[in-house]
Design an enzyme around this catalytic site. Sequence first.
Site, PDB file in Angstrom:
ATOM      1  N   ASN A 141      -4.765  -1.468  10.642  1.00  0.00           N
ATOM      2  CA  ASN A 141      -5.824  -2.240   9.977  1.00  0.00           C
ATOM      3  C   ASN A 141      -5.748  -3.734  10.294  1.00  0.00           C
ATOM      4  O   ASN A 141      -6.268  -4.563   9.553  1.00  0.00           O
ATOM      5  CB  ASN A 141      -5.795  -1.985   8.463  1.00  0.00           C
ATOM      6  CG  ASN A 141      -4.420  -2.208   7.862  1.00  0.00           C
ATOM      7  OD1 ASN A 141      -3.564  -2.823   8.486  1.00  0.00           O
ATOM      8  ND2 ASN A 141      -4.209  -1.705   6.655  1.00  0.00           N
ATOM      9  N   ARG A 280       0.803 -10.794   1.338  1.00  0.00           N
ATOM     10  CA  ARG A 280       1.246 -10.182   0.085  1.00  0.00           C
ATOM     11  C   ARG A 280       1.207 -11.243  -1.007  1.00  0.00           C
ATOM     12  O   ARG A 280       1.643 -12.387  -0.791  1.00  0.00           O
ATOM     13  CB  ARG A 280       2.671  -9.629   0.203  1.00  0.00           C
ATOM     14  CG  ARG A 280       2.779  -8.310   0.960  1.00  0.00           C
ATOM     15  CD  ARG A 280       2.052  -7.154   0.259  1.00  0.00           C
ATOM     16  NE  ARG A 280       2.078  -5.928   1.015  1.00  0.00           N
ATOM     17  CZ  ARG A 280       1.077  -5.464   1.764  1.00  0.00           C
ATOM     18  NH1 ARG A 280      -0.057  -6.133   1.844  1.00  0.00           N
ATOM     19  NH2 ARG A 280       1.184  -4.323   2.401  1.00  0.00           N
ATOM     20  N   GLN A 309      -0.259  -4.964  -8.475  1.00  0.00           N
ATOM     21  CA  GLN A 309      -1.559  -4.328  -8.258  1.00  0.00           C
ATOM     22  C   GLN A 309      -1.627  -2.994  -8.973  1.00  0.00           C
ATOM     23  O   GLN A 309      -0.702  -2.203  -8.821  1.00  0.00           O
ATOM     24  CB  GLN A 309      -1.788  -4.149  -6.748  1.00  0.00           C
ATOM     25  CG  GLN A 309      -1.902  -5.472  -6.027  1.00  0.00           C
ATOM     26  CD  GLN A 309      -2.283  -5.342  -4.553  1.00  0.00           C
ATOM     27  OE1 GLN A 309      -2.390  -6.328  -3.859  1.00  0.00           O
ATOM     28  NE2 GLN A 309      -2.491  -4.150  -4.063  1.00  0.00           N
ATOM     29  N   HIS A 333      -7.583  -5.759  -3.437  1.00  0.00           N
ATOM     30  CA  HIS A 333      -6.892  -5.517  -2.159  1.00  0.00           C
ATOM     31  C   HIS A 333      -7.743  -4.616  -1.258  1.00  0.00           C
ATOM     32  O   HIS A 333      -7.577  -3.405  -1.228  1.00  0.00           O
ATOM     33  CB  HIS A 333      -5.540  -4.854  -2.435  1.00  0.00           C
ATOM     34  CG  HIS A 333      -4.630  -4.845  -1.254  1.00  0.00           C
ATOM     35  ND1 HIS A 333      -3.279  -4.635  -1.360  1.00  0.00           N
ATOM     36  CD2 HIS A 333      -4.871  -5.016   0.077  1.00  0.00           C
ATOM     37  CE1 HIS A 333      -2.738  -4.671  -0.160  1.00  0.00           C
ATOM     38  NE2 HIS A 333      -3.679  -4.887   0.733  1.00  0.00           N
TER      39      HIS A 333
HETATM   40  P1  NAD Z   1       3.628  -7.778  12.381  1.00  0.00           P
HETATM   41  O1  NAD Z   1       4.930  -7.125  12.152  1.00  0.00           O
HETATM   42  O2  NAD Z   1       2.862  -7.464  13.618  1.00  0.00           O
HETATM   43  O3  NAD Z   1       3.817  -9.374  12.331  1.00  0.00           O
HETATM   44  C1  NAD Z   1       4.508 -10.016  11.301  1.00  0.00           C
HETATM   45  C2  NAD Z   1       5.057 -11.320  11.853  1.00  0.00           C
HETATM   46  O4  NAD Z   1       5.548 -12.102  10.773  1.00  0.00           O
HETATM   47  C3  NAD Z   1       6.199 -11.126  12.834  1.00  0.00           C
HETATM   48  O5  NAD Z   1       5.906 -11.820  14.029  1.00  0.00           O
HETATM   49  C4  NAD Z   1       7.382 -11.747  12.121  1.00  0.00           C
HETATM   50  O6  NAD Z   1       8.329 -12.332  13.001  1.00  0.00           O
HETATM   51  C5  NAD Z   1       6.700 -12.773  11.257  1.00  0.00           C
HETATM   52  N1  NAD Z   1       7.514 -13.262  10.145  1.00  0.00           N
HETATM   53  C6  NAD Z   1       8.329 -12.567   9.323  1.00  0.00           C
HETATM   54  N2  NAD Z   1       8.894 -13.396   8.436  1.00  0.00           N
HETATM   55  C7  NAD Z   1       8.424 -14.640   8.703  1.00  0.00           C
HETATM   56  C8  NAD Z   1       8.642 -15.918   8.132  1.00  0.00           C
HETATM   57  N3  NAD Z   1       9.504 -16.090   7.123  1.00  0.00           N
HETATM   58  N4  NAD Z   1       7.973 -16.966   8.636  1.00  0.00           N
HETATM   59  C9  NAD Z   1       7.135 -16.810   9.694  1.00  0.00           C
HETATM   60  N5  NAD Z   1       6.890 -15.630  10.280  1.00  0.00           N
HETATM   61  C10 NAD Z   1       7.540 -14.552   9.788  1.00  0.00           C
HETATM   62  O7  NAD Z   1       2.757  -7.473  11.100  1.00  0.00           O
HETATM   63  P2  NAD Z   1       1.174  -7.558  10.922  1.00  0.00           P
HETATM   64  O8  NAD Z   1       0.563  -6.271  11.326  1.00  0.00           O
HETATM   65  O9  NAD Z   1       0.684  -8.821  11.522  1.00  0.00           O
HETATM   66  O10 NAD Z   1       1.075  -7.637   9.324  1.00  0.00           O
HETATM   67  C11 NAD Z   1       1.653  -8.729   8.625  1.00  0.00           C
HETATM   68  C12 NAD Z   1       1.625  -8.458   7.134  1.00  0.00           C
HETATM   69  O11 NAD Z   1       0.267  -8.482   6.681  1.00  0.00           O
HETATM   70  C13 NAD Z   1       2.134  -7.070   6.715  1.00  0.00           C
HETATM   71  O12 NAD Z   1       3.530  -7.003   6.626  1.00  0.00           O
HETATM   72  C14 NAD Z   1       1.470  -6.898   5.376  1.00  0.00           C
HETATM   73  O13 NAD Z   1       2.256  -7.458   4.354  1.00  0.00           O
HETATM   74  C15 NAD Z   1       0.172  -7.692   5.509  1.00  0.00           C
HETATM   75  N6  NAD Z   1      -1.016  -6.805   5.613  1.00  0.00           N
HETATM   76  C16 NAD Z   1      -1.967  -6.882   4.639  1.00  0.00           C
HETATM   77  C17 NAD Z   1      -3.055  -6.039   4.677  1.00  0.00           C
HETATM   78  C18 NAD Z   1      -4.146  -6.117   3.632  1.00  0.00           C
HETATM   79  O14 NAD Z   1      -4.901  -5.163   3.472  1.00  0.00           O
HETATM   80  N7  NAD Z   1      -4.288  -7.226   2.935  1.00  0.00           N
HETATM   81  C19 NAD Z   1      -3.170  -5.089   5.710  1.00  0.00           C
HETATM   82  C20 NAD Z   1      -2.210  -5.072   6.716  1.00  0.00           C
HETATM   83  C21 NAD Z   1      -1.111  -5.927   6.650  1.00  0.00           C
END
Ligand code: NAD
Length: 396
Positions: A141, A280, A309, A333
């Site tokens: 997503n 989050r 949530q 959400h």
């Molecule tokens: P991903 O794993 O592709 O990328 C996450 C990135 O965050 C990585 O590059 C990681 O190194 C970086 N990271 C981790 N800790 C960090 C920090 N302290 N400072 C800076 N960067 C940091 O994940 P993604 O697919 O891009 O998703 C990211 C997050 O988005 C998910 O973990 C989830 O919590 C959230 N998300 C939300 C929804 C929604 O419906 N709102 C949907 C999908 C994902």
Amino acid sequence: MLIRSIVPLRPLVTRRFSTTMSSKAKVLAVLYRGGKAAEEEKKLLGTVENKLGIEEWLKEQGHEFVVTDDKEGPDSEFQKHLPEAEILVTTPFHPAYLTRDLIQKASKLKLAVTAGVGSDHIDLNAANERNITVAEVSGSNVVSVAEHVVMTILVLVRNFVPAHEQIMAGGWNVADVARDTYDLEGKVVATVGCGRIGYRVLQRLAPFNCKELLWYDYTDLPAEAAKGIQARRVEKLEDMLAQADVVTINCPLHEGTRGLFNADLISKMKKGAWLVNTARGAICDSQAVADALKSGQLRGYGGDVWDKQPAGQDHPWRNAKNKLGGGNAMTPHVSGTSIDAQTRYANGAKEIIRRYLAGEAQEQQNLICIDGDYASKAYGQRENKTKATGQKGAGP
Ligand code: NAD
């Protein structure tokens, strides 16, 4: 040429399960209730009613499949069925919190699947101690969320919500809205986290002629991918925040990001900046955000994720406003659960379960925890502890 076509694809690495699966497994799914909407729209697959579209498939093979939305407290269906479950399927949209205590009680649990992206509702350290495999449907997503981020940035910067509310209430006062309406062109936009979503947000912002696009992540981007977004990496989070008119949060929730945006960090942002969080809710201190809106330190806050949530009626973000009565672009959400995304994460969850039941290896990019350790670099920096291969990290 589109950047996606020049970015090298990650190699398809797979890992074999070290645990054995039963021929007849109990699968427990905690999904959100869709009610009339789910009855009318069968593509709402992430609901209790439509059961990710996998009920028949599991039952044909003789597996038991329990689906519920009842997830809170010791008498909930979730906690009642958990001790017998071998596979747990949850979604971030209606998270069943798999705490350390509950993991101790889930003595048969071998696989926890997140139908979506973001497995922070599971105590991952406790899952590792019990050798529970945690997998999510990576990438399922990320476009949906990136689009929601760009929309929310525009909604805030263009001061859309008060303008729309005015119209719905029968009013017409251009100046009242225009006094806090800006152009995105010429602004500095920064992402915290430049993984799949953060990267796609920057890609999508390129045509808006922003003054500069910035990113902060402890993982570097592959060289080709870095070229593709024409954004500048900033080594220190505080330095990036001090320069940005708009900040978007796109990193997972883990020990290093819980409560990260507290009053102190928000005070280091540019005064009057907009903050967008679709990652989050618990990455931000909810009261500190509401206070910053009130004081003018933040001009706007938007996103779709909440620290609990469903969010309570008294959650500060339900009514938080800036000094001019706007600046709130919160939704439930929903960003990662568009109809298109539901098809992808339902199919992806099915494939993870299929591989497990067939004793086949999982795609590495979907693994968060395996063999008692982290399989992903995205859930915090653990240089001495993790066997993470880097398959899930910065970049597309
Ligand atoms: P991903 O794993 O592709 O990328 C996450 C990135 O965050 C990585 O590059 C990681 O190194 C970086 N990271 C981790 N800790 C960090 C920090 N302290 N400072 C800076 N960067 C940091 O994940 P993604 O697919 O891009 O998703 C990211 C997050 O988005 C998910 O973990 C989830 O919590 C959230 N998300 C939300 C929804 C929604 O419906 N709102 C949907 C999908 C994902």
